[in-house]
Scaffold this motif. Sequence first.
Motif: not given
Lengths: 111, 113
Positions: B69, B67, B53
Amino acid sequence: SQELEQSPQSLIVQEGKNLTINCTSSKTLYGLYWYKQKYGEGLIFLMMLQKGGEEKSHEKITAKLDEKKQQSSLHITASQPSHAGIYLCGADFANTDKLIFGTGTRLQVFP
Amino acid sequence: DVKVTQSSRYLVKRTGEKVFLECVQDMDHENMFWYRQDPGLGLRLIYFSYDVKMKEKGDIPEGYSVSREKKERFSLILESASTNQTSMYLCASSLLQGQYGYTFGSGTRLTVV
């Protein structure tokens, strides 16, 4: 990146000849990495130099870092067709793990 | 054998499309990076990440987003692909304070038409 200059841009040598590729930084670097890339593929890690004056060898490839830690050379002894590819130097300038790369040297080795 | 896997070797997309380039590493590396490689310009850093993150802009982030995650996956997103984003995209990962350099994926050659 202009922070890191490689020379020559390309090199054509006969099999069995020695050759040297240079990588020059505009400022003192924390670590210097050498990579090799086959055309159209990813980069393969060769060596990492960190200390001024350091020298490392692997098979027929030797890399050196000067005392000021601003210039490195990659030397190939008795070149072979398997050495052909693009050689790139990458520098970590501030111990951040982030590498800035030179534009690369394309090496061709003919029989 | 440890490695970095990029989902596609070759990709052709149309101008204006949203493009996702996926990168997965199985080495439990903290750091992940996206570069693009163009003739005469070498490798230029787009984005990087030191942790899940977390993301940092590289030298040429415009037109891209990322991104992360999960630790093992780092995605590069072209929000609206343009022809000047035609390039070879390389993903890499490394350990924190890595003494062994980056491990690179095989690259994705993206063509935007």
